[in-house]
Design a protein around this motif. Structure first.
Motif, PDB file in Angstrom:
ATOM      1  N   CYS A  21       0.933  -1.133   0.285  1.00  0.00           N
ATOM      2  CA  CYS A  21      -0.064  -0.121  -0.194  1.00  0.00           C
ATOM      3  C   CYS A  21       0.829   1.362   0.037  1.00  0.00           C
ATOM      4  CB  CYS A  21      -1.089  -0.049   0.948  1.00  0.00           C
ATOM      5  SG  CYS A  21      -2.379  -0.987   0.972  1.00  0.00           S
ATOM      6  N   TYR A  22       1.946   1.399   0.832  1.00  0.00           N
ATOM      7  CA  TYR A  22       2.603   2.439   0.888  1.00  0.00           C
ATOM      8  C   TYR A  22       3.606   2.801  -0.395  1.00  0.00           C
ATOM      9  CZ  TYR A  22       2.503   2.329   6.010  1.00  0.00           C
ATOM     10  OH  TYR A  22       1.806   2.329   7.327  1.00  0.00           O
ATOM     11  N   SER A  23       3.786   1.699  -0.937  1.00  0.00           N
ATOM     12  CA  SER A  23       4.699   1.771  -2.040  1.00  0.00           C
ATOM     13  C   SER A  23       3.824   2.446  -3.467  1.00  0.00           C
ATOM     14  CB  SER A  23       5.099   0.519  -2.478  1.00  0.00           C
ATOM     15  OG  SER A  23       6.210   0.067  -1.711  1.00  0.00           O
ATOM     16  N   LEU A  24       2.456   1.759  -3.548  1.00  0.00           N
ATOM     17  CA  LEU A  24       1.494   2.444  -4.507  1.00  0.00           C
ATOM     18  C   LEU A  24       1.090   3.572  -4.134  1.00  0.00           C
ATOM     19  CD1 LEU A  24      -0.723  -0.955  -4.814  1.00  0.00           C
ATOM     20  CD2 LEU A  24       0.640   0.368  -6.499  1.00  0.00           C
ATOM     21  N   LEU A  25       0.829   3.910  -2.903  1.00  0.00           N
ATOM     22  CA  LEU A  25       0.545   5.571  -2.488  1.00  0.00           C
ATOM     23  C   LEU A  25       1.860   6.464  -3.096  1.00  0.00           C
ATOM     24  CD1 LEU A  25      -0.997   4.936   0.971  1.00  0.00           C
ATOM     25  CD2 LEU A  25      -2.367   5.836  -1.116  1.00  0.00           C
ATOM     26  N   ALA A  26       3.133   6.115  -2.769  1.00  0.00           N
ATOM     27  CA  ALA A  26       3.941   6.853  -3.376  1.00  0.00           C
ATOM     28  C   ALA A  26       4.099   6.895  -4.886  1.00  0.00           C
ATOM     29  CB  ALA A  26       5.447   6.075  -2.861  1.00  0.00           C
ATOM     30  N   LEU A  27       3.703   5.784  -5.418  1.00  0.00           N
ATOM     31  CA  LEU A  27       3.649   5.875  -6.850  1.00  0.00           C
ATOM     32  C   LEU A  27       2.788   6.855  -7.355  1.00  0.00           C
ATOM     33  CD1 LEU A  27       4.522   2.224  -7.576  1.00  0.00           C
ATOM     34  CD2 LEU A  27       6.218   3.944  -8.271  1.00  0.00           C
ATOM     35  N   THR A  28       1.479   6.618  -6.717  1.00  0.00           N
ATOM     36  CA  THR A  28       0.406   7.429  -7.339  1.00  0.00           C
ATOM     37  C   THR A  28       0.383   9.003  -6.762  1.00  0.00           C
ATOM     38  OG1 THR A  28      -1.120   6.743  -5.329  1.00  0.00           O
ATOM     39  CG2 THR A  28      -1.365   5.494  -7.414  1.00  0.00           C
ATOM     40  N   ALA A  29       1.158   9.315  -5.747  1.00  0.00           N
ATOM     41  CA  ALA A  29       1.454  10.646  -5.494  1.00  0.00           C
ATOM     42  C   ALA A  29       2.361  11.107  -6.310  1.00  0.00           C
ATOM     43  CB  ALA A  29       1.956  10.855  -3.971  1.00  0.00           C
ATOM     44  N   MET A  30       3.235  10.458  -6.964  1.00  0.00           N
ATOM     45  CA  MET A  30       4.152  11.089  -8.116  1.00  0.00           C
ATOM     46  C   MET A  30       3.252  11.156  -9.420  1.00  0.00           C
ATOM     47  SD  MET A  30       7.547   8.728  -7.761  1.00  0.00           S
ATOM     48  CE  MET A  30       7.478   7.626  -6.492  1.00  0.00           C
ATOM     49  N   GLY A  31       2.098  10.749  -9.659  1.00  0.00           N
ATOM     50  CA  GLY A  31       1.265  10.642 -10.726  1.00  0.00           C
ATOM     51  C   GLY A  31       1.458   9.506 -11.591  1.00  0.00           C
ATOM     52  N   ARG A  32       1.870   8.475 -10.890  1.00  0.00           N
ATOM     53  CA  ARG A  32       2.181   7.031 -11.710  1.00  0.00           C
ATOM     54  C   ARG A  32       0.847   6.264 -11.161  1.00  0.00           C
ATOM     55  NH1 ARG A  32       7.228   6.292 -14.402  1.00  0.00           N
ATOM     56  NH2 ARG A  32       8.887   7.892 -13.342  1.00  0.00           N
ATOM     57  N   ARG A  33       0.143   5.866 -12.546  1.00  0.00           N
ATOM     58  CA  ARG A  33      -1.115   5.059 -12.125  1.00  0.00           C
ATOM     59  C   ARG A  33      -0.967   3.814 -12.775  1.00  0.00           C
ATOM     60  NH1 ARG A  33      -1.700   9.091  -9.593  1.00  0.00           N
ATOM     61  NH2 ARG A  33      -3.630  10.138  -9.543  1.00  0.00           N
ATOM     62  N   PRO A  34      -1.497   2.804 -12.323  1.00  0.00           N
ATOM     63  CA  PRO A  34      -1.544   1.344 -12.866  1.00  0.00           C
ATOM     64  C   PRO A  34      -1.890   1.403 -14.380  1.00  0.00           C
ATOM     65  CG  PRO A  34      -2.614   1.227 -10.878  1.00  0.00           C
ATOM     66  CD  PRO A  34      -2.361   2.748 -11.140  1.00  0.00           C
ATOM     67  N   GLN A  35      -2.576   2.318 -14.948  1.00  0.00           N
ATOM     68  CA  GLN A  35      -2.919   2.182 -16.406  1.00  0.00           C
ATOM     69  C   GLN A  35      -1.959   2.614 -17.286  1.00  0.00           C
ATOM     70  OE1 GLN A  35      -4.769   3.841 -13.996  1.00  0.00           O
ATOM     71  NE2 GLN A  35      -5.405   5.677 -14.550  1.00  0.00           N
ATOM     72  N   ASP A  36      -0.814   3.254 -16.710  1.00  0.00           N
ATOM     73  CA  ASP A  36       0.125   3.736 -17.515  1.00  0.00           C
ATOM     74  C   ASP A  36       1.761   3.314 -16.752  1.00  0.00           C
ATOM     75  OD1 ASP A  36       0.628   5.674 -15.594  1.00  0.00           O
ATOM     76  OD2 ASP A  36      -0.614   7.184 -16.656  1.00  0.00           O
ATOM     77  N   ASP A  37       1.753   2.814 -15.903  1.00  0.00           N
ATOM     78  CA  ASP A  37       3.131   2.619 -15.147  1.00  0.00           C
ATOM     79  C   ASP A  37       3.134   1.082 -14.755  1.00  0.00           C
ATOM     80  OD1 ASP A  37       5.521   3.804 -13.628  1.00  0.00           O
ATOM     81  OD2 ASP A  37       4.486   2.262 -12.343  1.00  0.00           O
ATOM     82  N   ALA A  38       4.145   0.295 -15.298  1.00  0.00           N
ATOM     83  CA  ALA A  38       4.147  -1.268 -15.191  1.00  0.00           C
ATOM     84  C   ALA A  38       4.225  -1.699 -13.717  1.00  0.00           C
ATOM     85  CB  ALA A  38       5.227  -1.813 -16.047  1.00  0.00           C
ATOM     86  N   VAL A  39       5.245  -1.051 -12.909  1.00  0.00           N
ATOM     87  CA  VAL A  39       5.457  -1.138 -11.484  1.00  0.00           C
ATOM     88  C   VAL A  39       4.228  -0.864 -10.847  1.00  0.00           C
ATOM     89  CG1 VAL A  39       6.620  -0.475  -9.464  1.00  0.00           C
ATOM     90  CG2 VAL A  39       8.003  -0.401 -11.923  1.00  0.00           C
ATOM     91  N   ALA A  40       3.456   0.112 -11.124  1.00  0.00           N
ATOM     92  CA  ALA A  40       2.155   0.224 -10.304  1.00  0.00           C
ATOM     93  C   ALA A  40       1.029  -0.734 -10.506  1.00  0.00           C
ATOM     94  CB  ALA A  40       1.588   1.909 -10.384  1.00  0.00           C
ATOM     95  N   ALA A  41       1.076  -0.998 -12.051  1.00  0.00           N
ATOM     96  CA  ALA A  41       0.171  -2.140 -12.390  1.00  0.00           C
ATOM     97  C   ALA A  41       0.206  -3.535 -11.809  1.00  0.00           C
ATOM     98  CB  ALA A  41       0.013  -2.192 -13.895  1.00  0.00           C
ATOM     99  N   ALA A  42       1.628  -3.763 -11.416  1.00  0.00           N
ATOM    100  CA  ALA A  42       1.938  -4.904 -10.877  1.00  0.00           C
ATOM    101  C   ALA A  42       1.572  -5.025  -9.518  1.00  0.00           C
ATOM    102  CB  ALA A  42       3.640  -5.261 -11.162  1.00  0.00           C
ATOM    103  N   GLY A  43       1.924  -3.885  -8.871  1.00  0.00           N
ATOM    104  CA  GLY A  43       1.653  -3.766  -7.456  1.00  0.00           C
ATOM    105  C   GLY A  43       0.481  -3.861  -7.123  1.00  0.00           C
TER     106      GLY A  43
END
Length: 508
Positions: A435-457
């Motif tokens: 959860c923390y990792s995904l929250l960090a990624l989304t805070a940076m603007g990285r979303r699962p639909q356009d970021d492979a790391v976020a999508a896998a998470g």
């Protein structure tokens, strides 16, 4: 994902009481359970509770470290510890200004449980009356006085304790407005054990014992905090606000928080306490701002005054006391709470942002502070930096981009094959760190639909939902640092924040 989010939101809504508070207990822990068992045995009272505490410790629950196990084995079987479970295990790699005090405290805990003998080094002077250095917070003064009295008694040198020291301990112990002193169970029990040495029939001892017994969990064990309701309600309200919960519910939660705001404008982690802290204050203020900043303007302005009064000269924020070293998690939280009105706190936000940027390690991480998970302070920093209003956002655009890139690279490297994250690289994936990792990624603007790391998470997180819709997680919070404590309601909070952030533009 929508169904999972709705299920978690419903679970969190069910935790909100009629007064707006999220009243959910911490899980039992070995330390407090062992200390209470020692105290009850010394007093020769409550035989039923003694048996129940013994059964809890024998079950192995609440034992996350060798320190916990050593305590349990000592009080259950009289076994002395083999090796240095404090310096060699519990505090190994612990880099914090309080390490000397923590070493002493944990050694005395073991000695009280008869896991190790008392040592003359445990008997050191304590400045009474508060107001300076290590003892500027009353619970630290109370703990250190208790340690000194217990060590003197254990060494057969009770005559070295002055009458003023005994009087001061009784004064501190009697100052609590809550049944358990400042809702801090271990400090309360340590003080009771110390008073038991010189005034076992004192009314504060019996009243204190009853207070701890009343907060025991159904498993027979004792939680580390007897009340965490204020802290719980802040991030829970933030999560529900971002998830679009009903306004009357959110207003009820905010009204509860405003009713618990301290005279200094901050918040404590529990009810009937005297000490505000930056962590609880940050989440409470962020909740008020997320729900309706204009409706809560007066409380938010007071909160701004609290943050302004506690900020360090370096621009960062400590946890409890002005002048203590600044910490990343606290600074990130304070920035996120102040960003709703950047024009009124431009100097604070600019200084804190620069301090956070300077605090990042070369590998993209930060200090872990109050969490075992590397991703916690990454999230809180990214949330803060990407919440900055103008003109700080533009002035620090390049540095923020570099910090975000370094954090993203770390999270990509630390991600496990199953898509999740553990406390640290190489650790097995757990729900909270993911959860923390995904929250960090989304805070940076990285979303699962356009970021492979976020999508896998996100895929990994959803895979951890159980058939009944619930999520379970390893605890990652620590208090006193670095001892783990488990507040199960946090799981719903972090999961709901994460699922909402992954499905919307509300990551910040």
């Amino acid at each position: 994902m929508v169904a999972a989010r709705e299920r978690v939101a419903a679970s969190l809504i069910a935790a909100v009481g009629p007064d707006g508070a999220v009243r959910r207990a911490c899980a039992s822990r070995a330390l407090e359970s062992a200390l209470l068992l020692v105290l009850l045995r010394e007093r020769g009272t409550h035989p039923v509770q003694v048996r129940e505490l013994g059964a809890f410790l024998a079950s192995g629950q609440g034992q996350a470290t060798g320190f916990d196990t050593a305590l349990a084995q000592a009080v259950l079987h009289g076994r002395q510890v083999d090796g240095d479970v404090v310096g060699g295990q519990l505090l190994a790699g612990f880099d914090h200004f309080s390490i000397a005090r923590k070493r002493l405290l944990f050694d005395v805990h073991l000695a009280v449980a008869s896991a190790v003998p008392f040592d003359p080094s445990m008997l050191r002077p304590v400045r009474t009356g508060g107001g300076e250095g290590d003892n500027s917070v009353t619970w630290i003064e109370m703990i250190m006085l208790s340690v000194r009295i217990l060590a003197a008694d254990g060494l057969g040198r009770a005559e070295e304790i002055t009458g003023r020291e005994r009087e001061r301990l009784l004064e501190l112990l009697g100052s609590s407005r809550a049944p358990v002193w400042e809702n801090y169970t271990a400090a309360h029990l340590l003080a009771l054990l110390a008073v038991q040495r010189f005034a076992p029939s004192h009314r504060l001892v019996e009243a204190g014992v009853e207070g701890v017994l009343a907060c025991r969990n159904p498993d027979g064990g004792v939680p580390p905090m007897s009340n965490l309701d204020v802290f719980n309600t802040g991030p829970a309200g933030l999560a529900l606000a971002r998830a679009g919960a009903d306004r009357p519910l959110l207003h009820r939660m905010c009204d509860y928080l405003i009713g618990r705001q301290m005279p200094d404008g901050g918040w404590a982690f529990g009810e009937n306490m005297r000490h505000s802290d930056v962590d609880a204050s940050s989440y409470a203020a962020a909740c008020l701002a997320a729900v309706e900043p204009e409706r809560h303007r007066e409380a938010l302005v007071r909160a701004g005054g609290y943050f302004r009064n506690i900020v360090g000269i370096d621009g960062g924020f400590p946890t409890y006391v002005k002048g203590d070293p600044s910490e990343v998690g606290m600074t990130g939280g304070a920035v996120s709470a102040l960003a709703w009105d950047g024009t009124g706190h431009r100097d604070l936000l600019d200084g804190a942002a620069r301090w956070l940027l300077d605090a990042q390690h070369q590998d993209g991480t930060f200090e872990r502070s109050w969490s075992l998970s590397e991703a916690n302070t990454i999230w809180r920093t990214m949330w803060a930096l990407h919440s900055m209003p103008e003109p700080t956002r533009t002035a620090l655009k390049a540095r923020t981009a570099d910090a975000s890139a370094a954090a993203h690279q770390f999270l990509a490297r630390a991600q496990n094959q199953d898509g999740g994250w553990g406390y640290r690289p190489g650790d097995a994936s757990d729900t909270t760190s993911t959860c923390y990792s995904l929250l960090a990624l989304t805070a940076m603007g990285r979303r699962p639909q356009d970021d492979a790391v976020a999508a896998a998470g996100l895929a990994h997180l959803l895979s951890r939902q159980e058939p009944d819709g619930a999520f379970t997680a390893l605890p990652d919070q620590v208090a006193p640092r670095p001892l783990l404590f488990d507040a199960p309601v946090f799981t719903d909070i972090w999961v709901l924040l994460t699922l909402t952030a992954c499905d919307s533009d509300q990551a910040r």
